[in-house]
Enzyme design. Structure first.
Site, PDB file in Angstrom:
ATOM      1  N   ASP A  25      41.335  48.346  40.142  1.00  0.00           N
ATOM      2  CA  ASP A  25      42.051  46.999  40.531  1.00  0.00           C
ATOM      3  C   ASP A  25      43.149  47.038  39.460  1.00  0.00           C
ATOM      4  O   ASP A  25      42.689  46.256  38.537  1.00  0.00           O
ATOM      5  CB  ASP A  25      41.155  45.880  40.452  1.00  0.00           C
ATOM      6  CG  ASP A  25      42.440  44.230  40.769  1.00  0.00           C
ATOM      7  OD1 ASP A  25      43.579  44.605  41.116  1.00  0.00           O
ATOM      8  OD2 ASP A  25      42.155  43.658  40.738  1.00  0.00           O
ATOM      9  N   LYS A  86      53.653  46.649  36.111  1.00  0.00           N
ATOM     10  CA  LYS A  86      53.293  47.053  37.728  1.00  0.00           C
ATOM     11  C   LYS A  86      53.852  47.010  38.180  1.00  0.00           C
ATOM     12  O   LYS A  86      55.011  47.053  38.992  1.00  0.00           O
ATOM     13  CB  LYS A  86      52.380  45.833  37.605  1.00  0.00           C
ATOM     14  CG  LYS A  86      51.313  46.121  39.462  1.00  0.00           C
ATOM     15  CD  LYS A  86      50.559  45.113  39.805  1.00  0.00           C
ATOM     16  CE  LYS A  86      50.219  45.625  41.379  1.00  0.00           C
ATOM     17  NZ  LYS A  86      48.547  44.547  40.994  1.00  0.00           N
ATOM     18  N   GLU A 185      45.211  45.970  48.513  1.00  0.00           N
ATOM     19  CA  GLU A 185      44.939  44.810  47.259  1.00  0.00           C
ATOM     20  C   GLU A 185      43.166  43.743  48.740  1.00  0.00           C
ATOM     21  O   GLU A 185      42.407  43.787  48.845  1.00  0.00           O
ATOM     22  CB  GLU A 185      45.106  43.641  46.732  1.00  0.00           C
ATOM     23  CG  GLU A 185      45.267  45.061  45.787  1.00  0.00           C
ATOM     24  CD  GLU A 185      46.573  44.177  44.028  1.00  0.00           C
ATOM     25  OE1 GLU A 185      47.720  43.058  44.664  1.00  0.00           O
ATOM     26  OE2 GLU A 185      46.714  45.212  43.482  1.00  0.00           O
ATOM     27  N   ASP A 207      45.203  34.868  47.780  1.00  0.00           N
ATOM     28  CA  ASP A 207      45.301  35.787  46.597  1.00  0.00           C
ATOM     29  C   ASP A 207      45.734  34.538  46.001  1.00  0.00           C
ATOM     30  O   ASP A 207      47.218  35.075  45.843  1.00  0.00           O
ATOM     31  CB  ASP A 207      46.038  37.423  46.838  1.00  0.00           C
ATOM     32  CG  ASP A 207      44.986  37.446  44.979  1.00  0.00           C
ATOM     33  OD1 ASP A 207      44.938  37.254  44.307  1.00  0.00           O
ATOM     34  OD2 ASP A 207      45.385  38.741  45.160  1.00  0.00           O
TER      35      ASP A 207
END
Lengths: 623, 108
Positions: A25, A86, A185, A207
């Protein structure tokens, strides 16, 4: 002495051939690695027992530091400490500039589409930064599993576009890793809960991380997870709850905004501790350092916290409502709600989410680890450690992929919702005599005309041997790999000349755009059909014109009288005029008219051709 | 003839079986391959082979060994250990005369 893991029946590997795999992850703030051992998927801790690895990389003249130590240096050495690779990966410089000047890094000015950051250890790209994080996690997995990894599954946000996905894969390659596949994800979280083995249905993945919030609506359909809609807020997370508590304390304790940086930072930590304490206790004591060496003591209870937290939670719920609307489903249609991200530990968040979706959310798996665990389960299957009957998780193409043909029409090669990986080939031919090159224009979308679809790439196939129109055979193959990356290859079949392109468009499509494009294809269905009809008529008309002009040029003077030539030219001009106008039927009518007018000419040409071929031969030779 | 396992190993096996949600026990076996003759196998067991399997019970865990493997494994104690970050099952086999450096295979 080797340490062995329990294998599935009949799946025990030969010595030194263990198919080791891990799920990673790769997060914005923290990253994790997980693996399946003896049938159990677990996040793997480092030697200090810590599971999370801060996604922070610090470059020093002596080497690269990744993780906690790098994060601590972020304040003192901001230029060489990269903390949000990211957010940058796979995005062009222009995009990043519009991201705001809040990023403290020094970008190297250059034309290249890949941004580079200046550090004391040289210029680095976001890809290289991510590779450093991946290396540390892969090393941890290899140390833990006792061998080399045969491959990894890396998770990416559902909204990542092709360029961001490709850049993530490139980062893995730089880290020396074999990527079995990238996994969305939310899909990974669903896999961790085994939803992929359950009945078909719609699931919501909620999330709420430290700094970002994502809501994804997934549909499981015959073993395929389809992302129906995504939404969220890239600037809403657990930190905002801490901030709200900190502000409340400042108000109570009379600390002003311009207080010492040190005081404020300590305050944020105290606020966070209070938030965590309120997850289990109904109130908690506060003992806060205030400027001027004093302390402030007080307490915060749950009611106060709810008052501070509820506006933030309401924001997440509105995003959920929007995502449901985009997906075209009702809250009652949702079968399971999966909680991901540390902030979903807050009981108030669970309560409100449960209320909205009218069902108890799934919280059994540690919300920080659930994505990595899902990735590990998938990696284990892909490494071949499971019996064959375990189905592989599939993805689908969100929109049709095709190419432009004559007249601006779209020929769909891979229809939307095709499960990937997939390869489809189609043959095309040349339009003109002696045509030696062909332009391939790759487009994505559901509309009939190129101008209404999204252009992905253009390339040319050159070196086609000269032939009459329609004789060349050009096979165009579209292949989409497991990560949705498209490769298009064109091959001329007689000579084997090839050209190909891998499409990594710099801007991907958000789900809203995809939905919009689909919507448009329905709304415009009728006019699209008309346009297609017109374009096809034009192409056919032009083919007639081209062919006739070629014929006239070769033998028109020889076979036709001036009168005859005049009537043919007149019909041809009428057809040309019709092609320029917008009436498909008129074009068809004129093309037919030209054919009728030319009937005698065609006959004469055939006879002339036969005579030519037979000249000097005895009739017996042809029997 | 018998095989056994340590309390720690038994605990791990029970937890792995629970997590897996099915399976009657673990199979211990040897197969001929590897760099030094024989290699150890440890797998979950879903179905017993009544004819060829011997079943031992130790610390509440069923250990299944096929009769051929039992010749090589008699007296073996399975342990669970840690080496750095790595952890897993170990075979302490009195029959093994030599193992390869990695310990995944052995000769009798």
């Amino acid at each position: 002495m080797a340490l062995l893991q329990i294998a599935e029946p009949g799946q025990a590997a030969a010595p030194h051939e263990h198919k080791l795999a891990a799920g990673i992850d790769l997060g914005t703030t923290n990253s994790l690695v997980a693996a399946v051992r003896s049938g159990q998927a677990e996040a793997l801790p480092d030697a200090q027992g810590r599971h999370l690895l801060p996604s922070v990389v610090r470059y020093t003249p002596d080497g690269v530091i990744v993780g906690y130590e790098a994060r601590e240096a972020a304040a003192s050495d901001p230029l060489n400490t990269i903390a949000s690779a990211k957010r940058l990966i796979g995005r062009p410089v222009s995009d990043i500039k519009s991201l705001g000047s809040s990023l403290p890094y020094e970008f190297v000015d250059q034309d290249s589409s890949v941004p580079r950051l200046r550090t004391v250890a040289g210029d680095v790209s976001p890809m290289e930064v991510s590779a450093e994080i991946l290396k540390v996690l892969a090393k941890r997995a290899e140390d833990t599993l006792g061998g080399e990894l045969s491959g990894v599954v890396i998770t990416v946000p559902a909204y990542f576009d092709d360029a961001q996905r490709q850049a993530t894969k490139d980062a893995a390659r730089l880290a020396g890793l074999n990527v079995f596949r990238l996994l969305n994800e939310p899909t990974a979280a669903a896999v961790a809960y085994g939803l992929d083995r359950g009945a078909d249905g719609v699931h919501a993945i909620f999330d709420l991380g430290g700094g970002t919030f994502d809501i994804s609506i997934l549909r499981l359909n015959k073993g395929v997870f389809e992302v129906m809609a995504t939404g969220g807020d890239s600037a809403l997370g657990g930190d905002d709850f801490d901030q709200a508590i900190a502000e409340w304390i400042m108000e109570q304790a009379g600390i002003s905004d311009d207080a010492d940086h040190q005081v404020l930072r300590q305050l944020m930590q105290d606020a966070r501790a209070a938030k965590e304490a309120l997850s289990s206790a109904s109130s908690t004591e506060l003992d806060i350092a205030i400027p001027g060496d004093g302390r402030w003591q007080g307490r915060i209870d749950r009611e106060t916290f709810y008052r501070l937290a509820d506006p933030l939670i309401r924001k997440t719920i509105s995003a959920c409502r929007r995502a449901l609307r985009d997906a075209g489903v009702e809250a009652a249609d949702i079968k399971e709600v999966v909680m991901v991200g540390g902030s979903t530990r807050m009981p108030r968040v669970r309560e409100k989410v449960g209320e909205f979706f009218q069902r108890e959310p799934l919280v059994d798996i540690d919300p920080d680890k659930v994505v990595a665990i899902g990735a590990a389960i998938q990696a284990d299957v892909l490494a071949g450690n499971k019996p064959d009957d375990e189905i592989l998780l599939l993805d689908v193409t969100p929109l049709s992929l095709g190419l432009e043909t004559m007249g601006g029409l779209v020929e769909k090669v891979i229809p939307r919702n095709t499960t990937i990986p997939v390869a489809r080939a189609q043959e095309f031919t040349t339009f003109k005599d002696g045509q030696t090159a062909m332009a391939i224009h790759v487009v994505q979308g559901e509309r009939e005309m190129v101008e209404h679809c999204r252009s992905l790439a253009r390339f040319e196939l050159r070196g086609i041997p000269p032939m009459v129109a329609g004789a060349a055979r050009i096979r165009v193959t579209f292949s989409v790999d497991a990560d949705g990356l498209l490769n298009v290859e064109a091959e001329e079949l007689s000579q084997g000349v090839k050209a190909q392109i891998t499409v990594k468009p710099s801007y991907g499509l958000s789900d809203e755009e995809i939905t919009g494009m689909l919507q448009a294809s329905f709304e415009h269905a009728e006019e699209d059909m008309e346009e297609r009809k017109l374009a096809e008529a034009r192409v056919e008309g032009m083919r007639v014109v081209e062919a006739l002009q070629a014929a006239l040029a070769s033998d028109g003077d020889r076979l036709l009288s001036d009168d005859e030539r005049g009537s043919i030219d007149a019909a041809l001009a009428e057809l040309a005029a019709a092609i320029d106008a917008d009436d498909a039927e008129a074009i068809e009518r004129q093309a037919k008219h030209v054919e009728e007018v030319c009937e005698f000419y065609v006959e004469r040409r055939m006879n002339a051709g036969i005579q030519e071929a037979m000249a000097g031969h005895n009739i017996n030779e042809f029997e | 003839m018998a095989v056994s396992l340590t309390e720690t190993a038994a605990e791990r096996v029970r937890s792995f079986l629970d997590n897996r949600g099915k399976g009657v026990g673990v199979r211990l076996a040897v197969k001929t391959s590897g760099c030094s003759g024989m290699a150890y196998v440890i797998e979950f067991v879903d179905e017993l082979d009544e004819e060829n399997d011997a079943v031992f019970e130790d610390h509440g865990v069923k250990l299944v060994v096929d009769k051929k493997s039992l010749l090589y494994l008699d007296g073996t104690e399975v342990d669970y250990g840690k080496e750095g970050l790595n952890e897993g099952f170990k075979f302490n086999n009195p029959n093994a005369k030599a193992s390869c450096g990695c310990g995944e295979s052995f000769t009798v």
